[in-house]
Design a protein around this motif. Structure first.
Motif, PDB file in Angstrom:
ATOM      1  N   ILE A  61       0.837  -1.198   0.000  1.00 42.19           N
ATOM      2  CA  ILE A  61       0.000   0.000   0.000  1.00 42.19           C
ATOM      3  C   ILE A  61       0.872   1.246   0.000  1.00 42.19           C
ATOM      4  N   TRP A  62       2.027   1.137   0.632  1.00 47.18           N
ATOM      5  CA  TRP A  62       3.110   2.111   0.481  1.00 47.18           C
ATOM      6  C   TRP A  62       4.425   1.375   0.642  1.00 47.18           C
ATOM      7  N   GLY A  63       5.506   2.041   0.380  1.00 50.86           N
ATOM      8  CA  GLY A  63       6.811   1.394   0.481  1.00 50.86           C
ATOM      9  C   GLY A  63       7.917   2.427   0.497  1.00 50.86           C
ATOM     10  N   PHE A  64       9.162   1.946   0.502  1.00 50.17           N
ATOM     11  CA  PHE A  64      10.311   2.818   0.723  1.00 50.17           C
ATOM     12  C   PHE A  64      11.364   2.613  -0.358  1.00 50.17           C
ATOM     13  N   ASN A  65      11.948   3.712  -0.779  1.00 47.89           N
ATOM     14  CA  ASN A  65      13.002   3.697  -1.784  1.00 47.89           C
ATOM     15  C   ASN A  65      14.348   3.491  -1.099  1.00 47.89           C
ATOM     16  N   TRP A 135      -7.659   1.186   0.831  1.00 48.44           N
ATOM     17  CA  TRP A 135      -7.229   0.836   2.176  1.00 48.44           C
ATOM     18  C   TRP A 135      -6.605   2.001   2.934  1.00 48.44           C
ATOM     19  N   TYR A 136      -5.749   2.772   2.304  1.00 46.95           N
ATOM     20  CA  TYR A 136      -5.124   3.882   3.026  1.00 46.95           C
ATOM     21  C   TYR A 136      -6.168   4.924   3.407  1.00 46.95           C
ATOM     22  N   ALA A 195      -3.695   3.049  -6.150  1.00 42.31           N
ATOM     23  CA  ALA A 195      -4.922   2.251  -6.199  1.00 42.31           C
ATOM     24  C   ALA A 195      -5.558   2.122  -4.822  1.00 42.31           C
ATOM     25  N   GLU A 196      -4.783   2.468  -3.765  1.00 36.35           N
ATOM     26  CA  GLU A 196      -5.275   2.334  -2.394  1.00 36.35           C
ATOM     27  C   GLU A 196      -5.482   3.673  -1.702  1.00 36.35           C
ATOM     28  N   ASN A 197      -5.499   4.763  -2.486  1.00 36.23           N
ATOM     29  CA  ASN A 197      -5.826   6.075  -1.928  1.00 36.23           C
ATOM     30  C   ASN A 197      -6.661   6.844  -2.948  1.00 36.23           C
ATOM     31  N   MET A 198      -7.044   8.066  -2.626  1.00 39.13           N
ATOM     32  CA  MET A 198      -7.908   8.846  -3.501  1.00 39.13           C
ATOM     33  C   MET A 198      -7.175   9.374  -4.726  1.00 39.13           C
ATOM     34  N   ASN A 199      -5.855   9.218  -4.737  1.00 33.68           N
ATOM     35  CA  ASN A 199      -5.021   9.685  -5.858  1.00 33.68           C
ATOM     36  C   ASN A 199      -5.191  11.195  -6.086  1.00 33.68           C
ATOM     37  N   PHE A 200      -5.296  11.909  -4.969  1.00 38.30           N
ATOM     38  CA  PHE A 200      -5.351  13.371  -5.021  1.00 38.30           C
ATOM     39  C   PHE A 200      -4.208  13.895  -4.174  1.00 38.30           C
ATOM     40  N   GLU A 208      -4.320  12.215   2.036  1.00 40.94           N
ATOM     41  CA  GLU A 208      -4.480  11.361   3.219  1.00 40.94           C
ATOM     42  C   GLU A 208      -3.378  11.601   4.250  1.00 40.94           C
ATOM     43  N   ASP A 209      -2.197  12.007   3.785  1.00 38.19           N
ATOM     44  CA  ASP A 209      -1.088  12.229   4.712  1.00 38.19           C
ATOM     45  C   ASP A 209      -1.372  13.351   5.699  1.00 38.19           C
ATOM     46  N   ILE A 210      -2.183  14.324   5.313  1.00 39.27           N
ATOM     47  CA  ILE A 210      -2.530  15.415   6.223  1.00 39.27           C
ATOM     48  C   ILE A 210      -3.357  14.882   7.383  1.00 39.27           C
TER      49      ILE A 210
END
Length: 232
Positions: A61-65, A135-136, A195-200, A208-210
């Protein structure tokens, strides 16, 4: 001189912590008197957010570089991500109390707090319904709903000041989170499966991070306040 980007995330953590830690000993602020309460609060908050982080990372759903980390992992999370849940809450909780000292009496009245809270809850409930399959978005907003209901019931006075101090915290939030999500650097430090967030996004930051930041800080702050009073 070329900068080793493997140090980027840890430097963001330590940079966020450095000034608040230094000024914790200021005679007017004395934030060190909150340390016991804060670290108990942080431990409990991490019991919520770390498993959430691990599950979302494992499920993509998220990941790290890896280009921006030192390479040490614990339960699928970079060490820097663990430090994030200590350094950033410390900086934010410190900022909240520092602002209360610098601007005493600056708070909303209960009528405005109720209006804001009810409006935020209504929007979050609507978005949970509309994006129940993201999901997020769903988990993040659902937790925010539950947290606001708890704080409104058991610590309503906190919201009178927190709604204002959070607006100030959004300034460093947009700087730090902007870098983490790819602003001013070649690739993002933290990537998101759209695909797991609103893509805004606001700039490079998922909206969503806010809400995530709002709840992370409010959880820490509510528990810090609780333990500080209990341990006095």
């Amino acid at each position: 001189m070329e900068i080793n980007m493997n140090y980027l995330y840890i430097l963001l953590n330590l940079g966020s912590l450095s000034i608040p830690l230094l000024f914790s000993f200021h005679p007017k602020l004395k934030f060190y008197t909150y340390w016991k309460g804060f670290f108990l609060a942080t431990a409990l908050t991490m019991l919520i957010f770390i498993p959430w982080d691990i599950i979302f990372t494992i499920n993509g759903i998220w990941g790290f570089n890896e280009s921006y980390f030192l390479g040490s992992y614990l339960f699928s999370l970079p060490i820097e991500e663990w430090l994030f849940f200590i350094c950033i809450p410390y900086a934010c909780v410190f900022t909240h109390y520092a602002l209360l000292q610098l601007f005493p009496g600056k708070e909303l009245d209960q009528k405005h707090v109720n209006t804001i809270t009810h409006s935020v809850l209504a929007v979050l409930v609507l978005l949970c319904v509309l994006y129940y399959d993201k999901w997020y978005t769903f988990v993040n907003f659902l937790y925010a709903i539950l947290l606001l209901l708890v704080v409104r019931t058991y610590s309503p006075a906190l919201l009178k000041s927190y709604y204002l101090t959070f607006l100030v915290m959004l300034i460093p939030f947009f700087i730090v989170n902007g870098i983490l999500t790819g602003s001013s650097i070649e690739n993002e430090v933290v990537w998101y499966n759209n695909a797991e967030n609103m893509n805004f996004r606001i700039f490079t930051i998922p909206v969503e991070d806010i809400v995530y930041a709002f709840t992370l800080i409010l959880t820490n702050l509510t528990l810090t306040q609780y333990f500080y009073k209990k341990l006095k």
